[in-house]
Design a protein around this motif. Structure first.
Motif, PDB file in Angstrom:
ATOM      1  N   ILE A 288       0.853  -1.191   0.000  1.00  0.00           N
ATOM      2  CA  ILE A 288       0.000   0.000   0.000  1.00  0.00           C
ATOM      3  C   ILE A 288       0.887   1.238   0.000  1.00  0.00           C
ATOM      4  N   ARG A 289       0.486   2.245  -0.772  1.00  0.00           N
ATOM      5  CA  ARG A 289       1.218   3.513  -0.745  1.00  0.00           C
ATOM      6  C   ARG A 289       0.366   4.617  -1.345  1.00  0.00           C
ATOM      7  N   LEU A 290       0.753   5.847  -1.060  1.00  0.00           N
ATOM      8  CA  LEU A 290       0.168   6.997  -1.715  1.00  0.00           C
ATOM      9  C   LEU A 290       0.940   7.293  -2.998  1.00  0.00           C
ATOM     10  N   THR A 291       0.247   7.768  -4.012  1.00  0.00           N
ATOM     11  CA  THR A 291       0.896   8.206  -5.238  1.00  0.00           C
ATOM     12  C   THR A 291       1.269   9.684  -5.093  1.00  0.00           C
ATOM     13  N   PRO A 292       2.115  10.193  -5.980  1.00  0.00           N
ATOM     14  CA  PRO A 292       2.483  11.612  -5.884  1.00  0.00           C
ATOM     15  C   PRO A 292       1.302  12.570  -5.989  1.00  0.00           C
ATOM     16  N   ASP A 293       0.200  12.149  -6.618  1.00  0.00           N
ATOM     17  CA  ASP A 293      -0.968  13.031  -6.734  1.00  0.00           C
ATOM     18  C   ASP A 293      -2.075  12.654  -5.743  1.00  0.00           C
ATOM     19  N   HIS A 294      -1.673  12.059  -4.610  1.00  0.00           N
ATOM     20  CA  HIS A 294      -2.560  11.832  -3.463  1.00  0.00           C
ATOM     21  C   HIS A 294      -3.679  10.834  -3.728  1.00  0.00           C
ATOM     22  N   ARG A 295      -3.398   9.811  -4.499  1.00  0.00           N
ATOM     23  CA  ARG A 295      -4.268   8.647  -4.601  1.00  0.00           C
ATOM     24  C   ARG A 295      -3.719   7.555  -3.685  1.00  0.00           C
ATOM     25  N   LEU A 296      -4.511   6.522  -3.447  1.00  0.00           N
ATOM     26  CA  LEU A 296      -4.008   5.356  -2.738  1.00  0.00           C
ATOM     27  C   LEU A 296      -3.853   4.208  -3.722  1.00  0.00           C
ATOM     28  N   ALA A 297      -2.648   3.653  -3.790  1.00  0.00           N
ATOM     29  CA  ALA A 297      -2.397   2.439  -4.564  1.00  0.00           C
ATOM     30  C   ALA A 297      -2.417   1.272  -3.588  1.00  0.00           C
ATOM     31  N   PHE A 298      -3.223   0.249  -3.902  1.00  0.00           N
ATOM     32  CA  PHE A 298      -3.459  -0.865  -2.995  1.00  0.00           C
ATOM     33  C   PHE A 298      -3.334  -2.151  -3.799  1.00  0.00           C
ATOM     34  N   GLY A 299      -2.312  -2.948  -3.499  1.00  0.00           N
ATOM     35  CA  GLY A 299      -2.048  -4.134  -4.300  1.00  0.00           C
ATOM     36  C   GLY A 299      -1.965  -5.399  -3.474  1.00  0.00           C
ATOM     37  N   GLY A 300      -2.033  -6.534  -4.172  1.00  0.00           N
ATOM     38  CA  GLY A 300      -1.910  -7.814  -3.506  1.00  0.00           C
ATOM     39  C   GLY A 300      -2.229  -8.963  -4.436  1.00  0.00           C
ATOM     40  N   ARG A 301      -2.103 -10.167  -3.915  1.00  0.00           N
ATOM     41  CA  ARG A 301      -2.435 -11.378  -4.669  1.00  0.00           C
ATOM     42  C   ARG A 301      -3.926 -11.653  -4.498  1.00  0.00           C
ATOM     43  N   ALA A 302      -4.747 -10.814  -5.070  1.00  0.00           N
ATOM     44  CA  ALA A 302      -6.192 -10.882  -4.825  1.00  0.00           C
ATOM     45  C   ALA A 302      -6.770 -12.233  -5.226  1.00  0.00           C
ATOM     46  N   ARG A 303      -6.336 -12.752  -6.364  1.00  0.00           N
ATOM     47  CA  ARG A 303      -6.823 -14.034  -6.858  1.00  0.00           C
ATOM     48  C   ARG A 303      -5.651 -14.746  -7.516  1.00  0.00           C
ATOM     49  N   PHE A 304      -5.605 -16.051  -7.369  1.00  0.00           N
ATOM     50  CA  PHE A 304      -4.545 -16.825  -8.017  1.00  0.00           C
ATOM     51  C   PHE A 304      -5.019 -17.228  -9.405  1.00  0.00           C
ATOM     52  N   ALA A 305      -5.021 -16.226 -10.273  1.00  0.00           N
ATOM     53  CA  ALA A 305      -5.521 -16.407 -11.630  1.00  0.00           C
ATOM     54  C   ALA A 305      -4.691 -15.527 -12.556  1.00  0.00           C
ATOM     55  N   PRO A 306      -4.606 -15.889 -13.829  1.00  0.00           N
ATOM     56  CA  PRO A 306      -3.882 -15.043 -14.779  1.00  0.00           C
ATOM     57  C   PRO A 306      -4.568 -13.694 -14.936  1.00  0.00           C
ATOM     58  N   SER A 307      -3.776 -12.727 -15.390  1.00  0.00           N
ATOM     59  CA  SER A 307      -4.316 -11.399 -15.627  1.00  0.00           C
ATOM     60  C   SER A 307      -4.943 -11.321 -17.014  1.00  0.00           C
ATOM     61  N   ASP A 308      -6.205 -10.904 -17.062  1.00  0.00           N
ATOM     62  CA  ASP A 308      -6.885 -10.543 -18.293  1.00  0.00           C
ATOM     63  C   ASP A 308      -7.970  -9.547 -17.884  1.00  0.00           C
ATOM     64  N   PRO A 309      -8.617  -8.873 -18.826  1.00  0.00           N
ATOM     65  CA  PRO A 309      -9.558  -7.823 -18.425  1.00  0.00           C
ATOM     66  C   PRO A 309     -10.625  -8.276 -17.424  1.00  0.00           C
ATOM     67  N   ALA A 310     -11.223  -9.429 -17.655  1.00  0.00           N
ATOM     68  CA  ALA A 310     -12.269  -9.898 -16.742  1.00  0.00           C
ATOM     69  C   ALA A 310     -11.677 -10.263 -15.380  1.00  0.00           C
ATOM     70  N   SER A 311     -10.543 -10.951 -15.389  1.00  0.00           N
ATOM     71  CA  SER A 311      -9.884 -11.340 -14.140  1.00  0.00           C
ATOM     72  C   SER A 311      -9.443 -10.119 -13.343  1.00  0.00           C
ATOM     73  N   ASP A 312      -8.931  -9.109 -14.045  1.00  0.00           N
ATOM     74  CA  ASP A 312      -8.484  -7.898 -13.365  1.00  0.00           C
ATOM     75  C   ASP A 312      -9.658  -7.196 -12.684  1.00  0.00           C
ATOM     76  N   ARG A 313     -10.816  -7.151 -13.358  1.00  0.00           N
ATOM     77  CA  ARG A 313     -11.982  -6.506 -12.743  1.00  0.00           C
ATOM     78  C   ARG A 313     -12.419  -7.252 -11.482  1.00  0.00           C
TER      79      ARG A 313
END
Length: 427
Positions: A288-313
């Motif tokens: 987790i971190r703030l971006t330079p323009d004051h957004r929050l970036a929040f990441g993790g291993r949300a799902r153990f699945a490949p990345s594609d548009p539907a999976s990302d959503r």
């Protein structure tokens, strides 16, 4: 909601480096246009080598543009595990290399004039459970006594001044870890490599690498074949069938990130008052971190699945729920970006670098790629120039492949993910 990396979308426009005519021969062919490849190309070209970098997509389009944009100190395994495997002197040598890697990034940004918001904002390693805080007390002593690394232990009450959440049970603060805008950093590093004389070619995948009778290599690509005296494989999680030996030795793990709409400076400072980087102690944790323009970036291993548009959503929806659980004050905040990507893991959770069948390589950064890819690119340029001692990972070979029927497709990850998520809940 944009399904592209925030870091690439908000970086300066990248020039089109596709459609270039290939040279007949070069000194060094670098496969992969991420941070490892760019750093290798830059430092090799500085030594006077004729360098060709080949990227099958766009520069920085893989993990180098899809990460949490953190540049943190600390090794990829625990100090205790490093000591057990390699002995205390070698563990200290490795730990020092991981710390020096952050310095190398800072030096490059200054020397090459790369404006990428590099900031030694510090990293909070937050304790998910009370017993994790007890482990951090022991970790702090070990780091100080055996690795010369001074950190600050924060009780749950003290953590409240650093994080607008009651979710965690204390933290260990490393004051010298850094954040940066990795999209701007990749952009600047590519320009620096070109200024040094390296040729960067996009949208031209390597399809095969074969050894010629004279010891050189024939590098076959979509648009022709190049003869190279030396080849550097810098593909990590995006290693494909053109490099089968490496593909079998790396596990490509999906990771996903959401970035909120702008919070405004006041709310941003309520969430992370001192703009620290935050990494939690779960097995399946968050960064987790703030971006330079004051957004929050929040990441993790949300799902153990490949990345594609539907999976990302779907992964973005999981991350939004988890973000609000930690920061309830963000329940009303919209999500502007969601994306996924792959992280390269070795079976023993430590990077590997050296030479295999004559091909040089550095891979398996296990989530520490921003700083270590940069550092190892420089190190491998030295190794290829006849200085094997420059490789801090020398002598650490890839372990034997423990998973049956593994050929680069990690069919076992959903089972591993379920196990570690259960472990987070129960232990």
């Amino acid at each position: 909601m944009k399904q592209i990396p925030y870091w690439l979308d908000t970086a300066p426009p990248f020039p089109d480096r596709s459609g270039k005519e290939l040279p007949d021969a070069v000194d060094v062919a670098v496969i992969g246009g991420g941070l490892t490849g760019l750093s290798t190309a830059l430092h090799s070209a500085r030594k006077g080598a004729e360098v060709l970098l080949l990227e099958k997509d766009k520069i920085g389009s893989g993990a180098s543009g899809r990460n949490g944009s953190m540049c943190t100190q600390g090794i990829t395994i625990s100090t205790g595990e490093a000591r057990k495997r390699y002995g205390q002197p070698r563990a200290r040598e490795l730990y020092d290399a991981f710390r020096e890697a952050v310095d190398v990034v800072e030096e490059l940004t200054e020397k090459e004039g790369i404006d990428c918001d590099f900031n030694r904002c510090g990293r909070l390693g937050v304790a998910y459970k009370p017993e994790h805080f007890e482990q951090k007390k022991a970790q702090q002593r070990d780091l100080a006594e055996n690795f010369g690394h001074e950190t600050v232990l924060l009780s749950p009450a003290e953590l409240r001044a650093e994080l607008g959440s009651d979710y965690y049970h204390g933290a260990l603060l490393d004051p010298l870890s850094a954040g940066l805008h990795v999209g701007k950093y990749v952009h600047g590093l590519a320009e620096a490599a070109e200024r040094a004389g390296a040729r960067l070619h996009e949208r031209n995948a390597v399809t095969a690498v074969t050894r010629a009778p004279d010891g050189s290599f024939l590098v076959e690509t979509w648009h022709g074949t190049v003869r190279a005296k030396q080849v550097m494989a810098a593909t990590d999680a995006y290693t494909d069938r053109s490099l089968p030996w490496f593909r079998k030795r790396l596990v490509s793990v999906g990771s996903f990130v959401i970035v909120t709409e702008p919070l405004g400076e006041e709310l941003a400072r309520q969430v992370i008052p001192k703009a620290r980087l935050v990494v939690d102690s779960k097995n399946i944790g968050h960064y987790i971190r703030l971006t330079p323009d004051h957004r929050l970036a929040f990441g993790g291993r949300a799902r153990f699945a490949p990345s594609d548009p539907a999976s990302d959503r779907r992964s973005g929806a999981v991350l939004k729920r988890e973000m609000v659980e930690i920061f309830p004050q963000l329940s009303h905040v919209g999500i502007d970006y969601v994306w996924g990507g792959s992280v390269g893991f070795s079976y023993d959770r430590i990077p590997h670098a050296g030479q295999a069948d004559g091909v040089y390589y550095s891979m398996g950064y296990c989530g520490h790629g921003v700083q270590m890819a940069t550092y190892m690119g420089r190190a491998m340029a030295e190794v290829m120039d006849g200085h094997p001692e420059a490789n801090p990972l020398r002598g650490i070979g890839f372990p034997k492949i423990p998973v049956p029927f593994y050929n680069g497709t990690a069919w076992f990850l959903p089972f591993a993910g379920a196990y570690y998520k259960a472990k987070d809940r129960l232990t």
